[in-house]
Scaffold this motif. Structure first.
Motif, PDB file in Angstrom:
ATOM      1  N   PRO A 132      -1.049   0.553   6.904  1.00  0.00           N
ATOM      2  CA  PRO A 132      -1.129  -0.644   6.069  1.00  0.00           C
ATOM      3  C   PRO A 132      -1.267  -1.939   6.865  1.00  0.00           C
ATOM      4  CG  PRO A 132       1.141   0.040   6.266  1.00  0.00           C
ATOM      5  CD  PRO A 132       0.335   1.014   7.077  1.00  0.00           C
ATOM      6  N   GLN A 168       2.850   1.016  -4.400  1.00  0.00           N
ATOM      7  CA  GLN A 168       1.547   1.369  -4.953  1.00  0.00           C
ATOM      8  C   GLN A 168       1.648   2.059  -6.306  1.00  0.00           C
ATOM      9  OE1 GLN A 168       3.162   3.054  -2.734  1.00  0.00           O
ATOM     10  NE2 GLN A 168       2.709   5.233  -2.817  1.00  0.00           N
ATOM     11  N   LYS A 169       2.845   2.539  -6.649  1.00  0.00           N
ATOM     12  CA  LYS A 169       3.049   3.187  -7.949  1.00  0.00           C
ATOM     13  C   LYS A 169       3.520   2.202  -9.009  1.00  0.00           C
ATOM     14  CE  LYS A 169       4.407   7.629  -5.878  1.00  0.00           C
ATOM     15  NZ  LYS A 169       5.480   8.655  -5.798  1.00  0.00           N
ATOM     16  N   LEU A 180       0.789  -1.230   0.000  1.00  0.00           N
ATOM     17  CA  LEU A 180       0.000   0.000   0.000  1.00  0.00           C
ATOM     18  C   LEU A 180       0.822   1.283   0.000  1.00  0.00           C
ATOM     19  CD1 LEU A 180      -3.001  -0.874   2.370  1.00  0.00           C
ATOM     20  CD2 LEU A 180      -3.088  -0.389  -0.092  1.00  0.00           C
ATOM     21  N   CYS A 181       2.098   1.216   0.298  1.00  0.00           N
ATOM     22  CA  CYS A 181       2.902   2.434   0.335  1.00  0.00           C
ATOM     23  C   CYS A 181       4.380   2.092   0.133  1.00  0.00           C
ATOM     24  CB  CYS A 181       2.684   3.191   1.654  1.00  0.00           C
ATOM     25  SG  CYS A 181       3.272   2.318   3.125  1.00  0.00           S
ATOM     26  N   GLY A 182       5.226   3.105   0.273  1.00  0.00           N
ATOM     27  CA  GLY A 182       6.661   2.901   0.123  1.00  0.00           C
ATOM     28  C   GLY A 182       7.138   2.932  -1.305  1.00  0.00           C
ATOM     29  N   ASP A 238       6.700   7.919   2.388  1.00  0.00           N
ATOM     30  CA  ASP A 238       5.469   7.671   1.641  1.00  0.00           C
ATOM     31  C   ASP A 238       4.430   6.948   2.503  1.00  0.00           C
ATOM     32  OD1 ASP A 238       4.047   7.760  -0.854  1.00  0.00           O
ATOM     33  OD2 ASP A 238       4.408   5.623  -1.061  1.00  0.00           O
ATOM     34  N   CYS A 239       4.878   6.316   3.584  1.00  0.00           N
ATOM     35  CA  CYS A 239       3.982   5.544   4.443  1.00  0.00           C
ATOM     36  C   CYS A 239       3.525   6.333   5.676  1.00  0.00           C
ATOM     37  CB  CYS A 239       4.672   4.262   4.914  1.00  0.00           C
ATOM     38  SG  CYS A 239       5.051   3.108   3.574  1.00  0.00           S
ATOM     39  N   ASN A 260       1.352   8.604   6.235  1.00  0.00           N
ATOM     40  CA  ASN A 260      -0.087   8.803   6.431  1.00  0.00           C
ATOM     41  C   ASN A 260      -0.899   7.579   6.046  1.00  0.00           C
ATOM     42  OD1 ASN A 260       0.209  11.541   7.271  1.00  0.00           O
ATOM     43  ND2 ASN A 260       0.485  12.146   5.124  1.00  0.00           N
ATOM     44  N   VAL A 261      -0.232   6.427   6.019  1.00  0.00           N
ATOM     45  CA  VAL A 261      -0.906   5.192   5.630  1.00  0.00           C
ATOM     46  C   VAL A 261      -0.851   4.207   6.785  1.00  0.00           C
ATOM     47  CG1 VAL A 261      -0.902   3.254   3.998  1.00  0.00           C
ATOM     48  CG2 VAL A 261      -0.290   5.546   3.212  1.00  0.00           C
TER      49      VAL A 261
END
Length: 423
Positions: free
Chosen positions: A282, A151-152, A146-148, A276-277, A279-280
């Motif tokens: 996961p 997700q891209k 979901l992040c890091g 990148d994580c 605000n997530v």
């Protein structure tokens, strides 16, 4: 002297006898040449995105998550019976391969989901379909992605659906992937990518990234390097998910009975973006549809192309960047400069691979229409490849360091269904 002569003669006779004995595993299924290595790691929970990167993605280490789908991550896991698929997606046109033993030169059919559901229990066919947007809404992104930066990197969400009995070629893929089994059982033979020289010693098809070895009857005279090749055995059951690191070699045997898997293919992440994580949250109970992350319009292909150019460089200045893109004939100098500025986050006049991973490529596609026109152009024929150091997404191609490098990543999505890489 006579005794010595007879001893030597006897030794020679023994040598001849030993050399004519077939090697262990000769003409047996792949893996019959020796016992498998100790099992890969098993878990019943997903790691955090950071742990996923540090423990599995970065060191190229497979891992299986037992029964993970029972926790409700995929609505499709419980919903996708044949009757549900017929009712909700029956009119969709899907891609179907003829023949359950994979043949990369085989034919592909395009039929409706309803027709496939009528035929698959009795016919020798196998669905290999890039799930539609509607279907991906019923597949959630694994929380560890979901992040890091993960997700891209999502490229494809592929469905593999048959009545069982399918056998893939031995191959590798240019992406990392998570394979989740909705129904049935699968048996994997996996070989570490570090044995590349042995696997590719004979019968390797570079333009396709697969071996011509007969996985049901391995000829160890034609493939002598397979005689001592270490391998791993993985048995997947309904509800399991398996992480397959990119470039690991694997062969897959789907057991008899309804067999349905979904795999999420994502480009290899080379550096984890911890901020990148921030605000997530996961955790594995956080369900977010993979449709929000699946990249269309060439986002992943274009990022992979640029990443291939930067892989062996610390950075690239504007002049080098311009030389790379100007030869395509699509981008003008001002457009190239704007793209460079968009990627150059710290404004030091150089772009790095890490900056590329963070860059908003979707924004670039919107602001620079020429990139999109380049991706959509069908006028250039696909070129043969001679190496696979920088594999393009789902067609398993090398991204060349010249103009046909661009041809590869532009054509990769169109080749996906014709260059099946069973997972």
């Amino acid at each position: 002297m006579l005794g010595l002569f007879l001893s030597v003669l006897r030794m020679l006779q023994l040598g001849v006898t030993e050399s004519t004995d077939p090697p262990t595993g000769h003409l047996q299924p792949l893996g019959g040449h020796r016992q498998p290595m100790t099992s890969i790691e098993e878990r019943d929970t997903f790691p955090s995105p950071k742990e996923m990167f540090e423990k599995y993605v970065k060191p190229s280490k497979p891992v299986i998550f037992r029964g993970i789908l029972e926790k409700g991550m995929f609505p499709a896991y419980k919903l996708w019976t044949d009757s549900y698929l017929r009712e909700h997606y029956g009119s969709e046109t899907v891609d179907v391969e003829t023949g359950k033993k994979e043949n990369r030169r085989g034919n592909m059919l395009r039929i409706t989901m309803s027709e496939f559901l009528d035929r698959y229990p009795k016919d020798d066919i196998y669905m290999v379909y890039d799930a539609s947007e509607g279907m991906t809404k019923e597949i959630n992104m694994p929380s560890m992605l979901l992040c890091g930066g993960f997700q891209k990197m999502v490229q494809n969400v592929i469905m593999w659906f048959s009545s069982g009995g399918t056998k893939s070629v031995l191959h590798n893929d240019g992406l990392d992937n998570v394979n989740c089994l909705i129904d049935g059982e699968k048996y994997f033979v996996m070989i570490d990518k570090k044995y590349k020289a042995d696997v590719e010693n004979a019968g390797w098809v570079k333009n396709g990234a697969y071996s011509n070895v007969d996985v049901e009857k391995v000829d160890l005279y034609k493939f002598p390097k397979f005689r001592d090749l270490p391998w791993y055995e993985i048995k997947m059951h309904r509800g399991d998910c398996l992480f397959i690191p990119y470039k690991w070699f694997h062969h897959v045997d789907s057991r008899k009975g309804r067999n349905f898997a979904i795999n999420i293919w994502f480009h290899h992440l080379k550096k984890f973006n911890e901020s990148d994580c921030s605000n997530v949250n996961p955790d594995e109970q956080k369900f977010v549809s993979v449709s929000q992350f699946k990249r269309g319009n060439g986002v992943s292909e274009f990022r992979e192309f640029l990443s291939g150019e930067l892989e062996d460089l610390e950075s690239m200045d504007l002049q080098s960047f311009e030389n790379l893109l100007k030869s395509t004939g699509y981008l003008q100098r001002k457009e190239i400069e704007n793209l460079f500025k968009l990627i150059d986050a710290d404004k030091d006049g150089k772009v790095t691979e890490y900056e590329l991973e963070l860059a908003d490529i979707e924004k670039a596609l919107m602001e620079i229409p020429a990139i999109q026109r380049l991706l959509e152009d069908d006028s250039i024929e696909e070129e043969d490849r001679e190496d696979d150091d920088h594999l393009s997404p789902d067609a398993d191609r090398k991204i060349q360091k010249d103009n046909d490098h661009l041809v590869n990543f532009r054509n990769a999505p169109k080749q996906n269904m014709n260059k099946k890489a069973e997972l």
